[in-house]
Write a protein that holds these residues in place. Structure first.
Motif, PDB file in Angstrom:
ATOM      1  N   ALA A 219       0.847  -1.203   0.000  1.00 36.11           N
ATOM      2  CA  ALA A 219       0.000   0.000   0.000  1.00 36.11           C
ATOM      3  C   ALA A 219       0.877   1.246   0.000  1.00 36.11           C
ATOM      4  N   PRO A 220       0.584   2.216  -0.873  1.00 41.02           N
ATOM      5  CA  PRO A 220       1.373   3.457  -0.869  1.00 41.02           C
ATOM      6  C   PRO A 220       1.251   4.177   0.478  1.00 41.02           C
ATOM      7  N   HIS A 221       2.381   4.592   0.995  1.00 43.34           N
ATOM      8  CA  HIS A 221       2.428   5.333   2.253  1.00 43.34           C
ATOM      9  C   HIS A 221       2.209   6.810   1.946  1.00 43.34           C
ATOM     10  N   VAL A 222       1.867   7.592   2.974  1.00 42.74           N
ATOM     11  CA  VAL A 222       1.682   9.029   2.761  1.00 42.74           C
ATOM     12  C   VAL A 222       2.966   9.651   2.199  1.00 42.74           C
ATOM     13  N   VAL A 244      -2.254  13.762  -8.238  1.00 37.97           N
ATOM     14  CA  VAL A 244      -1.639  12.912  -7.216  1.00 37.97           C
ATOM     15  C   VAL A 244      -2.383  13.057  -5.892  1.00 37.97           C
ATOM     16  N   TYR A 245      -2.750  14.296  -5.558  1.00 39.39           N
ATOM     17  CA  TYR A 245      -3.455  14.549  -4.301  1.00 39.39           C
ATOM     18  C   TYR A 245      -4.820  13.849  -4.287  1.00 39.39           C
ATOM     19  N   GLU A 254      -4.660   9.594   4.619  1.00 40.90           N
ATOM     20  CA  GLU A 254      -4.975  10.884   5.228  1.00 40.90           C
ATOM     21  C   GLU A 254      -3.840  11.890   4.999  1.00 40.90           C
ATOM     22  N   PRO A 255      -4.135  13.061   4.412  1.00 41.24           N
ATOM     23  CA  PRO A 255      -3.089  14.088   4.268  1.00 41.24           C
ATOM     24  C   PRO A 255      -2.678  14.642   5.620  1.00 41.24           C
ATOM     25  N   ASN A 256      -1.420  15.047   5.743  1.00 39.77           N
ATOM     26  CA  ASN A 256      -0.931  15.630   6.983  1.00 39.77           C
ATOM     27  C   ASN A 256      -0.331  17.002   6.710  1.00 39.77           C
ATOM     28  N   GLU A 257       0.383  17.543   7.679  1.00 36.87           N
ATOM     29  CA  GLU A 257       0.900  18.903   7.517  1.00 36.87           C
ATOM     30  C   GLU A 257       1.902  19.007   6.369  1.00 36.87           C
ATOM     31  N   VAL A 258       2.644  17.930   6.114  1.00 36.43           N
ATOM     32  CA  VAL A 258       3.581  17.951   4.985  1.00 36.43           C
ATOM     33  C   VAL A 258       2.822  18.040   3.669  1.00 36.43           C
ATOM     34  N   SER A 259       1.711  17.305   3.565  1.00 37.40           N
ATOM     35  CA  SER A 259       0.879  17.351   2.356  1.00 37.40           C
ATOM     36  C   SER A 259       0.427  18.775   2.079  1.00 37.40           C
ATOM     37  N   TYR A 260      -0.078  19.440   3.112  1.00 41.50           N
ATOM     38  CA  TYR A 260      -0.591  20.803   2.937  1.00 41.50           C
ATOM     39  C   TYR A 260       0.536  21.812   2.682  1.00 41.50           C
ATOM     40  N   ALA A 282      -5.918  24.654   6.417  1.00 37.80           N
ATOM     41  CA  ALA A 282      -5.862  23.208   6.683  1.00 37.80           C
ATOM     42  C   ALA A 282      -4.527  22.835   7.320  1.00 37.80           C
ATOM     43  N   LEU A 283      -3.469  23.503   6.884  1.00 35.26           N
ATOM     44  CA  LEU A 283      -2.138  23.249   7.428  1.00 35.26           C
ATOM     45  C   LEU A 283      -2.065  23.571   8.914  1.00 35.26           C
ATOM     46  N   GLU A 284      -2.579  24.721   9.276  1.00 36.94           N
ATOM     47  CA  GLU A 284      -2.530  25.122  10.691  1.00 36.94           C
ATOM     48  C   GLU A 284      -3.356  24.180  11.571  1.00 36.94           C
ATOM     49  N   LYS A 285      -4.458  23.673  11.019  1.00 41.05           N
ATOM     50  CA  LYS A 285      -5.305  22.755  11.788  1.00 41.05           C
ATOM     51  C   LYS A 285      -4.644  21.389  11.951  1.00 41.05           C
ATOM     52  N   SER A 286      -3.818  21.004  10.974  1.00 35.33           N
ATOM     53  CA  SER A 286      -3.219  19.662  10.994  1.00 35.33           C
ATOM     54  C   SER A 286      -1.875  19.610  11.705  1.00 35.33           C
ATOM     55  N   MET A 287      -1.360  20.761  12.155  1.00 33.34           N
ATOM     56  CA  MET A 287      -0.045  20.803  12.796  1.00 33.34           C
ATOM     57  C   MET A 287      -0.026  19.991  14.091  1.00 33.34           C
TER      58      MET A 287
END
Length: 521
Positions: A219-222, A244-245, A254-260, A282-287
């Motif tokens: 399975a592809p990892h994040v 890709v996204y 699940e996307p994380n702060e690096v994704s954003y 979204a980035l600030e919320k996922s930090m």
């Protein structure tokens, strides 16, 4: 309970360690943003620097002193050598790229056996043997490792180590052997394969790698999606990035702060600021905590969005960190300069001078770029002199900033001279593809466009084309403005733009219409 290797096998194993030749090697790091080793040392968190820390004792050993002295002093004080301390030390030595010292640590562990070595110990030993002495020595070592530990983890590490050396064919052979033995292949192996095939000439093989990944039921990892996203972002391909996204979301990863961070930065470079705001939120919320790399990205993004209050808020958070990196100061100075807060950028420059040593050209370039963007060429020239006095040599980016400052101040002759000086210096493809270089070059083209200087605008436009920066509509529109100001109609401009991957917008068609009128007259 796992069996201990027989003495004869153990003797061969220790002999294999001692017979390794003393060579060094380097590992290619993809998308590396860290400075050289000298600066990496300064990034280590102070809270780890405890008087009773084994890893710190190992790191502080003078060059040439055997690692055993650190262990002996540790044990003399009554501390046992636990597996956790060893793994912590290895991870820090890897981060500092002290591969030779890491190998010495693992050799000591296998030789002295402060605890019973397990698969991860042998895995680390194999990794650093290959890093220091090459694949052939690693293969010899692999054969000497007890059979009980020649398992999935060890094979994966062997393949990854081979890929880190760029030896793809041998890695694929070991992957075939793993399938025969029924060992699962790690997603990290496929990540390395994607990275090695990320250059424009080899990128067509990436879909095959992803298909093989699926066939192997991996399975592809994040992080796999992050690598693919970064490839598209570096190519200035927003559509490819979003594809890709969307694949990532369909795979329920699940996307994380690096994704954003990747998404927001790519859209900021493309000047799609409304989209940037969405991803920044979204980035600030996922930090998760105050990660300095994420905070650095937020500094850049709020500079693009011209949000001074948010920029100050993030900078205040950065200052609460145990150690404020020199790179963070550089990014903050540039961000305040981007929103024309020159005095605030100067305050940070003075603060950086008082707390950090000014030994890097990058540090001076940050404030020189602020002065040049905002038309303070005299201040930039003064810093150039100070820079030389402190032993820092101006590089191609320095002269590109100075050229912009001169042209903004209508010092045309000096501007062309600065351009020429910068072009004489050797500049890597990475630098010529960097965002500061591309944006500064575009700013110079905009000045040429306003003057109708088509020849010079076209010359610099070729630089942007090589970096695929011309995929953005606003870049082509700048070139078309040069033709309009020069009252020249080139019927091939629209065709060039479309074939170059840029989409015409309303401004494009308005400019082309103007150019047609000039021809009719």
């Amino acid at each position: 309970m796992q069996a201990i290797a027989p003495w004869g096998q153990r003797g061969l194993f220790v002999q294999a360690i001692r017979s390794t030749v003393n060579q060094t090697s380097s590992i290619f790091n993809f998308f590396c943003t860290q400075p050289p080793n000298k600066l990496l040392t300064s990034n280590i968190e102070p809270e780890l620097e405890k008087p009773k820390c084994l890893s710190l004792r190992i790191e502080r050993l003078p060059r040439g002193e055997p690692v055993g002295s650190a262990f002996q002093s540790w044990m003399r004080e009554g501390f046992p050598v636990h597996r956790g301390e060893i793994f912590h030390s290895i991870n820090r030595l890897r981060k500092l790229q002290l591969n030779k010292r890491a190998l010495e640590v693992m050799e000591w562990v296998i030789r002295e056996r402060p605890y019973r070595p397990k698969e991860l110990d042998y895995s680390y030993l194999l990794e650093f043997t290959i890093k220091n002495h090459g694949i052939s020595q690693g293969e010899k070592l692999f054969c000497c490792i007890p059979k009980d530990y020649q398992n999935e983890l060890l094979y994966n590490n062997l393949v990854i180590a081979c890929l880190d050396k760029g030896v793809i064919k041998l890695s694929l052979e070991y992957m075939k052997k793993m399938r025969v033995l029924g060992h699962s292949i790690s997603y990290l192996v496929f990540n390395r394969l994607i990275i090695l095939n990320s250059s424009p000439g080899r990128r067509k093989t990436i879909p095959n790698i992803l298909r093989q990944m699926k066939a192997d039921k991996v399975a592809p990892h994040v992080s796999t999606f992050h690598i693919l996203m970064k490839i598209e972002a570096n190519d200035h391909n927003i559509e490819g990035l979003m594809k890709v996204y969307n694949d990532m979301k369909r795979s329920e990863v699940e996307p994380n702060e690096v994704s954003y961070c990747i998404l927001a930065t790519a859209h900021a470079v493309a000047r799609l600021y409304t989209v940037v705001e969405t991803y920044v939120e979204a980035l600030e919320k996922s930090m998760t905590g105050n990660n300095w790399s994420t905070l650095d990205v937020l500094i850049i993004l709020y500079g693009y969005l011209a949000k001074g209050k948010d920029l100050e808020r993030i900078w205040a958070t950065v200052q609460e960190l145990p150690n404020v990196r020199s790179k963070s100061y550089v990014l903050a100075i540039e961000a305040f300069g981007r929103i024309a807060q020159v005095s605030r950028a100067e305050e940070l420059w003075l603060e950086m001078q008082s707390v950090k040593q000014l030994k890097a050209t990058e540090q001076y370039n940050s404030v020189i770029s602020v002065y040049c963007k905002n038309g303070f060429i005299d201040k930039a020239s003064g810093l150039l002199k100070e820079m030389s006095m402190n032993g820092c040599k101006p590089n191609a980016i320095t002269y590109r900033h100075l050229a912009l400052g001169c042209f903004k101040s209508n010092l045309v002759e000096e501007g062309f001279k600065a351009l020429e000086l910068g072009m004489k210096l050797i500049t890597t493809k990475k630098v010529r593809s960097s965002t500061p270089w591309l944006e500064t070059t575009l700013s110079i083209i905009e000045i040429f466009a306003e003057k109708g200087d088509v020849r010079n605008a076209e010359n610099l436009f070729e630089e942007l084309k090589k970096a695929n920066y011309t995929k953005y509509t606003f870049v082509y529109n700048t070139l078309i403005k040069a033709y309009v100001k020069a009252k020249i109609n080139d019927p091939n401009l629209l065709r060039r733009m479309i074939l170059g991957g840029a989409r015409p917008d309303a401004e494009t068609y308005s400019l082309l219409k103007l150019a047609e009128q000039f021809q009719k007259k």
